[in-house]
Each structure stands twice: as C-alpha cells, then as structure tokens.
Scaffold this motif. Structure first.
Motif, mmCIF file in Angstrom:
data_model
loop_
_atom_site.group_PDB
_atom_site.id
_atom_site.type_symbol
_atom_site.label_atom_id
_atom_site.label_comp_id
_atom_site.label_asym_id
_atom_site.label_seq_id
_atom_site.Cartn_x
_atom_site.Cartn_y
_atom_site.Cartn_z
ATOM 1 N N GLY A 280 0.619 -0.697 -0.260
ATOM 2 C CA GLY A 280 0.098 0.199 -0.166
ATOM 3 C C GLY A 280 1.057 1.221 0.262
ATOM 4 O O GLY A 280 0.363 2.462 -0.524
ATOM 5 N N ILE A 281 2.225 1.252 -0.017
ATOM 6 C CA ILE A 281 3.230 2.121 0.444
ATOM 7 C C ILE A 281 3.583 2.518 -0.725
ATOM 8 O O ILE A 281 3.169 4.093 -1.272
ATOM 9 C CB ILE A 281 4.474 1.781 1.570
ATOM 10 C CG1 ILE A 281 3.869 1.679 3.073
ATOM 11 C CG2 ILE A 281 5.600 3.150 1.063
ATOM 12 C CD1 ILE A 281 4.859 0.925 3.766
ATOM 13 N N ILE A 282 3.590 1.470 -1.925
ATOM 14 C CA ILE A 282 3.673 1.976 -2.975
ATOM 15 C C ILE A 282 2.410 2.264 -3.894
ATOM 16 O O ILE A 282 3.433 3.643 -4.664
ATOM 17 C CB ILE A 282 4.360 0.500 -3.755
ATOM 18 C CG1 ILE A 282 5.545 0.377 -3.056
ATOM 19 C CG2 ILE A 282 4.229 1.275 -5.440
ATOM 20 C CD1 ILE A 282 7.173 0.906 -3.415
ATOM 21 N N ARG A 283 1.776 1.749 -3.590
ATOM 22 C CA ARG A 283 0.263 2.168 -4.339
ATOM 23 C C ARG A 283 -0.720 4.007 -3.932
ATOM 24 O O ARG A 283 -0.567 4.939 -5.080
ATOM 25 C CB ARG A 283 -0.346 1.332 -4.049
ATOM 26 C CG ARG A 283 -0.863 0.340 -4.850
ATOM 27 C CD ARG A 283 -1.850 -0.413 -4.099
ATOM 28 N NE ARG A 283 -2.271 -1.702 -4.924
ATOM 29 C CZ ARG A 283 -1.751 -3.433 -4.487
ATOM 30 N NH1 ARG A 283 -0.896 -2.930 -3.787
ATOM 31 N NH2 ARG A 283 -2.065 -3.795 -5.072
ATOM 32 N N GLU A 284 0.126 4.092 -2.447
ATOM 33 C CA GLU A 284 0.142 5.812 -2.187
ATOM 34 C C GLU A 284 0.940 6.383 -2.926
ATOM 35 O O GLU A 284 0.842 7.867 -3.736
ATOM 36 C CB GLU A 284 0.313 6.099 -1.059
ATOM 37 C CG GLU A 284 0.367 7.050 -0.029
ATOM 38 C CD GLU A 284 0.094 7.128 1.453
ATOM 39 O OE1 GLU A 284 0.354 8.490 1.627
ATOM 40 O OE2 GLU A 284 0.079 6.818 1.485
ATOM 41 N N ARG A 285 2.656 5.831 -2.721
ATOM 42 C CA ARG A 285 3.285 6.601 -3.813
ATOM 43 C C ARG A 285 3.361 7.143 -5.233
ATOM 44 O O ARG A 285 3.565 8.266 -5.458
ATOM 45 C CB ARG A 285 4.672 6.008 -3.445
ATOM 46 C CG ARG A 285 6.019 6.666 -4.075
ATOM 47 C CD ARG A 285 6.765 6.037 -4.434
ATOM 48 N NE ARG A 285 8.260 6.242 -5.223
ATOM 49 C CZ ARG A 285 9.507 6.847 -3.999
ATOM 50 N NH1 ARG A 285 9.381 6.642 -2.509
ATOM 51 N NH2 ARG A 285 10.103 7.386 -4.990
ATOM 52 N N VAL A 286 2.591 6.262 -5.963
ATOM 53 C CA VAL A 286 2.898 6.178 -7.157
ATOM 54 C C VAL A 286 1.034 6.984 -7.154
ATOM 55 O O VAL A 286 1.007 7.936 -8.044
ATOM 56 C CB VAL A 286 1.966 4.841 -7.824
ATOM 57 C CG1 VAL A 286 1.303 5.307 -9.456
ATOM 58 C CG2 VAL A 286 3.557 3.954 -7.993
ATOM 59 N N ALA A 287 0.037 7.287 -5.910
ATOM 60 C CA ALA A 287 -1.228 7.572 -6.479
ATOM 61 C C ALA A 287 -0.873 9.166 -6.395
ATOM 62 O O ALA A 287 -1.742 10.152 -6.982
ATOM 63 C CB ALA A 287 -1.919 7.372 -5.433
ATOM 64 N N LYS A 288 0.057 9.321 -5.127
ATOM 65 C CA LYS A 288 0.727 10.565 -5.069
ATOM 66 C C LYS A 288 1.707 11.713 -5.956
ATOM 67 O O LYS A 288 1.167 13.119 -6.531
ATOM 68 C CB LYS A 288 1.185 11.572 -3.804
ATOM 69 C CG LYS A 288 0.160 10.250 -2.838
ATOM 70 C CD LYS A 288 1.034 10.990 -1.550
ATOM 71 C CE LYS A 288 -0.128 11.517 -0.381
ATOM 72 N NZ LYS A 288 0.887 10.798 1.753
ATOM 73 N N GLY A 289 2.831 10.904 -6.942
ATOM 74 C CA GLY A 289 3.295 11.133 -8.081
ATOM 75 C C GLY A 289 2.968 10.876 -9.257
ATOM 76 O O GLY A 289 4.500 11.289 -9.812
ATOM 77 N N GLY A 290 2.546 9.687 -9.380
ATOM 78 C CA GLY A 290 3.226 9.327 -10.618
ATOM 79 C C GLY A 290 3.005 10.263 -11.909
ATOM 80 O O GLY A 290 3.136 9.753 -13.054
ATOM 81 N N HIS A 291 1.603 11.501 -11.593
ATOM 82 C CA HIS A 291 1.000 11.902 -12.912
ATOM 83 C C HIS A 291 2.886 13.023 -12.965
ATOM 84 O O HIS A 291 2.668 13.502 -13.841
ATOM 85 C CB HIS A 291 0.697 12.783 -11.683
ATOM 86 C CG HIS A 291 0.779 14.282 -11.352
ATOM 87 N ND1 HIS A 291 1.007 13.477 -9.671
ATOM 88 C CD2 HIS A 291 1.064 15.126 -11.185
ATOM 89 C CE1 HIS A 291 1.070 14.997 -9.135
ATOM 90 N NE2 HIS A 291 1.475 15.589 -9.778
#
Length: 202
Positions: free
Chosen positions: A17-28
């Motif tokens: 979930g830490i990676i999912r949150e990282r991507v959700a916040k910064g993937g853009h």
C-alpha cells in the motif's frame, strides 16, 4: 526507441500500500515529460500471479535517449528513487519494435514481461540472429491483434544477448502464458506515446 526498467525488491512483509500511495501521489509528474513514450508504474506482489517477491519495477519506453539520460543522472526524477530506496541497477534494452493494440484507448491494468536468451548463430552464417528477430517481430505483430492489448514492445540487450518482450494489457483477465513476470499497472504516463515507432524501428 529505448527500453529501461529497474526492479526494487522489497521485504516479504512489506506493505505494498505504501507503493500504491507513492504512485497515486506522484505518478502524474511524468505525464508530460518530453521524450518519454511511456512509463508503466508496475508492481509484483508476493503470492499473487505466481510472484515470489514484492517488487516495484517501473518500465519505460523512451523516444529520446538524451531525455532518458537527463532523467537518470541529470536530476530529472531518478534521484527520488535513489533517495528513498538506494540506487538500483537499471536494465536497458535497444528497441526493435512496438505495436499498438486494440485496447490502446483504455488505461492498462496489467503487464507482462518475457525474457529469453538469444542463442548463438546455429549455422555460422552470422544471420541467424536476424532471422530470429524477424520471426519475433512478426509474432509481436500477430499478438498485437488481441483485443486486450494496449501496447506491445520488443527489445534486446546486446551485452547479455537477451530478448525482452513487454506487453500492456487492458486487465488481468488474459494471461500471457509465455511471460516470465506478470505485473499490476498502477499508473501509465504516456506523453509521447504517439511518436513511438509503430512496427519495427528500422
């Protein structure tokens, strides 16, 4: 076209979930990066789809190798990975072909990678490799007609003489039986996707 991937293998009990949150916040942040054909933010989770590990393994197709170098060593984004995870080895492959699938308009949810060794030339003519690549490219073109494929790419590593095929899928309902790795796609940045070669690179 140039392919690149780094694999960050995480502890068995790591909260993905830490990676999912990282991507959700910064993937853009790479959604408009010049020279980037696509970046697939992909993960593997231990015990899912046969994965033995938890892994964050972003995959890139670059149209511009200068932009790729700037990303890696010019303060263009990779420093964030180094800061948070240390410096992973970055695998890279010279592009052979990319093809557009029928599901190109749908954000992909799954990906697969196949790594295979390229054998030495069987007849000593020096042209065995060219014939193998021609067959693999034709297979890629045929495969790309599958209704669930977003994008498929073929590339090779001339240091280890290894062939890599990477496919983005609409969802996880279709399995790539030839894949050596299966991934979940958390986000796709594709700012220069239309300029990736459609077909073989030469």
């Amino acid at each position: 076209m140039y392919a690149k991937q780094y694999e960050i293998t995480l502890p068995a009990d790591y909260d993905m979930g830490i990676i999912r949150e990282r991507v959700a916040k910064g993937g853009h942040v790479l959604d408009d990066r010049a020279g980037l054909g696509l970046k697939a933010y992909v993960i593997r989770e231990r015990g899912i789809d046969g994965s033995p590990v938890n892994q964050y393994a972003p995959f890139y197709l670059w149209n511009d190798t200068g932009a790729m170098a700037q990303f890696l060593v010019g303060g263009g984004g990779f420093h964030n990975i180094i800061r948070d995870f240390g410096r992973p080895a970055v695998r890279h492959w010279t592009g052979i072909a990319t093809v557009t699938g029928p599901a190109r308009s749908t954000p992909p949810e799954a990906a697969s990678r196949r790594l295979t060794a390229l054998p030495t030339d069987p007849d000593g003519s020096g042209l065995g490799l060219a014939g193998r690549i021609e067959r693999e490219t034709e297979e890629l073109r045929e495969l790309a007609g599958h209704e669930d494929i977003h994008t498929a790419a073929l590339a090779f590593d001339p240091h280890h003489w290894q062939l890599m095929r990477f496919i983005l899928w609409r969802d996880n309902s279709t399995r790539d039986e030839d894949a050596t790795e299966q991934y979940k796609v958390l986000h796709l940045s594709s700012p220069d996707l239309p300029n990736l070669p459609n077909g073989r690179s030469w």
